[in-house]
Design a protein around this motif. Structure first.
Motif, PDB file in Angstrom:
ATOM      1  N   CYS A  94      -1.081   2.129  -8.036  1.00 12.59           N
ATOM      2  CA  CYS A  94      -1.172   0.816  -7.390  1.00 12.59           C
ATOM      3  C   CYS A  94      -0.309   0.768  -6.135  1.00 12.59           C
ATOM      4  N   LEU A  95       0.875   1.353  -6.197  1.00 12.32           N
ATOM      5  CA  LEU A  95       1.761   1.352  -5.030  1.00 12.32           C
ATOM      6  C   LEU A  95       1.189   2.200  -3.897  1.00 12.32           C
ATOM      7  N   ARG A 111       4.931   0.014   2.196  1.00 14.84           N
ATOM      8  CA  ARG A 111       5.612   1.012   1.356  1.00 14.84           C
ATOM      9  C   ARG A 111       6.871   1.558   2.042  1.00 14.84           C
ATOM     10  N   GLU A 144       2.267   3.800 -10.086  1.00  8.74           N
ATOM     11  CA  GLU A 144       2.351   4.620  -8.882  1.00  8.74           C
ATOM     12  C   GLU A 144       1.040   4.566  -8.103  1.00  8.74           C
TER      13      GLU A 144
END
Length: 57
Positions: A43-44, A52, A41
Protein backbone atom coordinates in the motif's frame (compact mmCIF):
# COMPACT_ATOMS: atom_id res chain seq x y z
CA UNK A 1 8.06 -29.35 23.95
CA UNK A 2 5.28 -28.13 21.70
CA UNK A 3 3.20 -26.36 24.32
CA UNK A 4 4.42 -24.00 27.02
CA UNK A 5 2.95 -25.85 29.97
CA UNK A 6 3.55 -29.09 31.85
CA UNK A 7 1.52 -31.72 30.02
CA UNK A 8 2.00 -34.61 32.44
CA UNK A 9 -0.96 -33.56 34.58
CA UNK A 10 -3.28 -32.80 31.64
CA UNK A 11 -5.87 -35.13 30.23
CA UNK A 12 -6.13 -35.87 26.49
CA UNK A 13 -8.64 -33.11 25.81
CA UNK A 14 -6.52 -30.49 27.59
CA UNK A 15 -3.40 -31.56 25.65
CA UNK A 16 -5.33 -31.29 22.39
CA UNK A 17 -6.53 -27.80 23.36
CA UNK A 18 -2.99 -26.72 24.28
CA UNK A 19 -1.59 -27.99 20.97
CA UNK A 20 -4.33 -26.22 18.98
CA UNK A 21 -3.70 -23.00 20.89
CA UNK A 22 0.03 -23.25 20.16
CA UNK A 23 -0.59 -23.89 16.46
CA UNK A 24 -3.01 -20.96 16.25
CA UNK A 25 -0.53 -18.62 17.93
CA UNK A 26 2.31 -19.77 15.69
CA UNK A 27 0.12 -19.32 12.61
CA UNK A 28 -0.84 -15.83 13.76
CA UNK A 29 2.76 -14.81 14.45
CA UNK A 30 4.36 -16.41 11.41
CA UNK A 31 1.79 -16.09 8.66
CA UNK A 32 -0.86 -13.48 9.43
CA UNK A 33 1.60 -10.87 10.74
CA UNK A 34 3.88 -11.35 7.73
CA UNK A 35 0.99 -10.98 5.30
CA UNK A 36 -0.17 -7.85 7.12
CA UNK A 37 3.21 -6.15 6.83
CA UNK A 38 3.68 -7.23 3.22
CA UNK A 39 0.28 -5.75 2.34
CA UNK A 40 1.11 -2.58 4.28
CA UNK A 41 4.34 -2.21 2.32
CA UNK A 42 2.46 -2.73 -0.96
CA UNK A 43 0.00 0.00 0.00
CA UNK A 44 2.83 2.41 0.81
CA UNK A 45 4.49 1.68 -2.53
CA UNK A 46 1.28 2.74 -4.26
CA UNK A 47 1.54 6.25 -2.82
CA UNK A 48 2.98 8.96 -5.05
CA UNK A 49 6.74 9.35 -4.67
CA UNK A 50 6.44 12.88 -3.24
CA UNK A 51 4.45 11.53 -0.27
CA UNK A 52 6.86 8.68 0.43
CA UNK A 53 10.09 10.72 0.29
CA UNK A 54 9.34 14.37 1.08
CA UNK A 55 13.03 15.28 1.37
CA UNK A 56 13.57 15.11 -2.42
CA UNK A 57 11.18 17.99 -3.15
Amino acid sequence: MIVGCETAALNENQVRTAVLETLAETHSDGVIAALFFISLEECLLCLPIKWRIPSIL
